[in-house]
Design an enzyme around this catalytic site. Structure first.
Site, PDB file in Angstrom:
ATOM      1  N   ASP A   1      -1.403  18.236   0.446  1.00  0.00           N
ATOM      2  CA  ASP A   1      -1.228  19.034  -0.767  1.00  0.00           C
ATOM      3  C   ASP A   1      -1.293  20.499  -0.339  1.00  0.00           C
ATOM      4  OD1 ASP A   1      -1.748  20.669  -2.922  1.00  0.00           O
ATOM      5  OD2 ASP A   1      -3.199  19.330  -3.866  1.00  0.00           O
TER       6      ASP A   1
ATOM      7  N   HIS B   1      -7.923  18.543  -5.682  1.00  0.00           N
ATOM      8  CA  HIS B   1      -7.523  18.865  -7.053  1.00  0.00           C
ATOM      9  C   HIS B   1      -7.216  17.532  -7.752  1.00  0.00           C
ATOM     10  CE1 HIS B   1      -4.810  20.374 -10.228  1.00  0.00           C
ATOM     11  NE2 HIS B   1      -5.360  21.545 -10.045  1.00  0.00           N
TER      12      HIS B   1
ATOM     13  N   GLN C   1      -2.082  25.455  -2.366  1.00  0.00           N
ATOM     14  CA  GLN C   1      -2.783  26.722  -2.119  1.00  0.00           C
ATOM     15  C   GLN C   1      -2.465  27.321  -0.759  1.00  0.00           C
ATOM     16  OE1 GLN C   1      -4.553  28.395  -4.340  1.00  0.00           O
ATOM     17  NE2 GLN C   1      -4.554  26.816  -5.911  1.00  0.00           N
TER      18      GLN C   1
ATOM     19  N   CYS D   1     -10.176  21.975 -12.099  1.00  0.00           N
ATOM     20  CA  CYS D   1      -9.507  20.670 -11.874  1.00  0.00           C
ATOM     21  C   CYS D   1     -10.033  19.997 -10.607  1.00  0.00           C
ATOM     22  CB  CYS D   1      -7.987  20.805 -11.814  1.00  0.00           C
ATOM     23  SG  CYS D   1      -7.276  21.527 -13.276  1.00  0.00           S
TER      24      CYS D   1
ATOM     25  N   LYS E   1       2.859  29.318  -7.513  1.00  0.00           N
ATOM     26  CA  LYS E   1       1.692  29.889  -6.816  1.00  0.00           C
ATOM     27  C   LYS E   1       2.127  30.783  -5.657  1.00  0.00           C
ATOM     28  CE  LYS E   1      -1.273  25.920  -7.757  1.00  0.00           C
ATOM     29  NZ  LYS E   1      -2.097  26.310  -8.907  1.00  0.00           N
TER      30      LYS E   1
HETATM   31  N1  7TS Z   1      -3.261  21.020  -5.697  1.00  0.00           N
HETATM   32  C1  7TS Z   1      -4.010  22.115  -5.562  1.00  0.00           C
HETATM   33  C2  7TS Z   1      -4.837  22.299  -4.333  1.00  0.00           C
HETATM   34  C3  7TS Z   1      -3.986  23.076  -6.574  1.00  0.00           C
HETATM   35  O1  7TS Z   1      -4.724  24.165  -6.436  1.00  0.00           O
HETATM   36  C4  7TS Z   1      -3.200  22.860  -7.725  1.00  0.00           C
HETATM   37  C5  7TS Z   1      -3.213  23.812  -8.878  1.00  0.00           C
HETATM   38  C6  7TS Z   1      -2.407  21.720  -7.779  1.00  0.00           C
HETATM   39  C7  7TS Z   1      -2.476  20.813  -6.754  1.00  0.00           C
HETATM   40  C8  7TS Z   1      -1.467  21.464  -8.901  1.00  0.00           C
HETATM   41  O2  7TS Z   1      -0.420  22.368  -8.839  1.00  0.00           O
HETATM   42  P1  7TS Z   1       0.694  22.430  -9.970  1.00  0.00           P
HETATM   43  O3  7TS Z   1       1.496  23.621  -9.615  1.00  0.00           O
HETATM   44  O4  7TS Z   1       1.468  21.177  -9.911  1.00  0.00           O
HETATM   45  O5  7TS Z   1      -0.045  22.593 -11.270  1.00  0.00           O
HETATM   46  N2  7TS Z   1      -4.398  24.571  -8.979  1.00  0.00           N
HETATM   47  C9  7TS Z   1      -4.802  25.307 -10.024  1.00  0.00           C
HETATM   48  C10 7TS Z   1      -5.952  26.083  -9.993  1.00  0.00           C
HETATM   49  O6  7TS Z   1      -6.698  26.185  -9.032  1.00  0.00           O
HETATM   50  N3  7TS Z   1      -6.103  26.689 -11.185  1.00  0.00           N
HETATM   51  O7  7TS Z   1      -5.071  26.331 -11.970  1.00  0.00           O
HETATM   52  C11 7TS Z   1      -4.252  25.467 -11.265  1.00  0.00           C
END
Ligand code: 7TS
Length: 415
Positions: free
Chosen positions: A209, A132, A212, A373, A235
């Protein structure tokens, strides 16, 4: 396998759906909502929202600083939530468990604090091609300042990290490996435990990371032996603007604070300021207290169902939907790893993902379209984007059928 079937059969999804009022609505005044955008953010159960409400109505005060009753009560609740997060990740100590705004925030903390201290000109940060942007760009910013570089580990056609290539890339210039546990676009579950062991043979720390993975897999940072592990509350059925960064104490002690301000100091003078002990050294300012406490409620909620049962249910949906989608002419699933979580990215013939997503939306089906992303990953597969359905604990086979119905409609209109 038999266990998985048993677990699945005892899973009362209709009962669980009652915890999520948002799922009861119709969209465009007509279609019952089918929410398949859990990879972007999951919905919140009453237990989480009510925890926030109760906190604001009855318990709010600033934490870690008041001698008064309310402040002490709020502090206790916040620290109890930290302990829940510690147990959730099986971290050895609560002082290694930092509250953050989310995964992005956690990774930025490590990139800046670790990067500024340990990266030098010519050094390398290894990331995978399927990261990501949150696990690429913070490293690029720091590397650019220092004259270091971010190098991608290649992946194969199935969307799995090329382990041979990875092993060959580890060397004295590599100062950090940063990889996701589960890919948000492909669903691939990466063999992070083995990758960490290999990196450690070269003395290289690893950040995982876990944005997910947290809603789907049991996380055990001690078993993985990772150096850092970042997750997002929103999430995993918790509030937005919350997250956890686990860091090994030796690293959190060694690296400088990320942000300065109240709470993170021991004493401040104009001559010299000293920093607070862990975890407070990395928690400057008044945090998202209500969010942190409600993240604890989300963890309780997940535990009350059991992550293994959630995973069995979601795997059933993954298999069921994948099989049915593959019968659609022109269907191409991007991400066919042997070990996958409940994410399906697909393209139908040369129908643009945006067109497909728009038709699905008009039928009440929420999916994400675009590059998710993960632009470098899209470039790797030479595609503009995908349609992505990502399942959560409350989704059903009937909803998967609705998705299929929608896909057939898309084919009929654009195919
Ligand atoms: N890493 C992964 C693997 C992610 O899927 C996401 C967000 C992030 C980092 C960032 O997370 P945040 O909570 O700090 O924003 N992924 C997604 C997605 O797949 N669609 O919208 C956000």
């Amino acid at each position: 396998m038999e266990d998985a079937v048993l677990i699945h059969e005892s899973y009362d999804v209709d009962r669980l759906r009652e915890d999520f009022p948002v799922l009861e609505q119709t969209v465009y005044g007509k279609y019952p909502l089918v929410y398949l955008d859990n990879g972007a953010s999951s919905q919140k159960p009453k237990q989480v929202v009510e925890t926030m409400e109760k906190y604001y109505y009855h318990h709010h005060a600033n934490i870690h600083r008041g001698v008064h009753y309310l402040s002490q009560e709020a502090t206790t609740q916040y620290e109890v939530a930290r302990d829940k997060a510690r147990d959730f990740m099986n971290a050895p100590h609560s002082r290694e468990v930092l509250f953050t705004k989310g995964t992005t925030d956690g990774i930025n903390l490590v990139a800046y604090s670790y990067g500024r201290k340990y990266l030098q000109e010519g050094d390398v940060v290894l990331v995978s091609t399927m990261e990501h942007h949150s696990n690429i760009v913070p490293w690029q910013i720091v590397c650019e300042e220092i004259g270091a570089k971010v190098v991608p580990i290649p992946i194969n056609e199935a969307g799995e990290i090329d382990q041979e290539a990875y092993a060959s890339m580890l060397g004295p210039k590599v100062r950090m490996v940063a990889v996701n546990h589960v890919s948000n676009t492909l669903g691939t579950i990466n063999p992070v435990k083995d990758m960490i062991a290999l990196a450690h043979q070269h003395g290289i720390p690893v950040l995982v990371d876990g944005a997910q993975s947290a809603p789907h897999l049991t996380i055990d940072v001690q078993d993985l032996d990772c150096d850092f592990y970042a997750i997002s509350g929103h999430k995993m059925y918790g509030p937005t603007g919350t997250g956890i960064l686990y860091g090994k104490e030796k690293w959190l002690d060694a690296i400088p604070p990320y942000q300065g301000g109240g709470e993170m100091i021991q004493t401040v003078t104009f001559e010299k300021t000293t920093y607070n002990e862990l975890p407070h050294k990395f928690e400057a300012g008044t945090p998202n207290i209500a969010g942190g406490i409600a993240l604890g409620a989300a963890i309780d909620y997940l535990n009350s169902i059991g992550l293994d049962r959630i995973a069995a249910h979601e795997n059933d949906l993954l298999e069921y939907t994948t099989k049915a989608l593959l019968e659609v002419e022109g269907m191409r699933i991007i991400g066919t790893a042997a070990n996958k979580a409940s994410v399906i990215s697909f393209l139908i013939g040369d129908i643009h993902p945006y067109d497909a997503g728009t038709i699905l939306d008009k039928m009440g089906i929420a999916v994400r379209t675009g590059h998710h992303c993960t632009e470098p990953l899209m470039n790797r597969f030479e595609i503009p984007g995908t349609v992505r359905a990502s399942f959560g604990l409350y989704n059903t086979r009937a909803e998967a059928d609705r998705l299929l119905e929608g896909v057939h409609k898309v084919v009929q209109l654009f195919g």
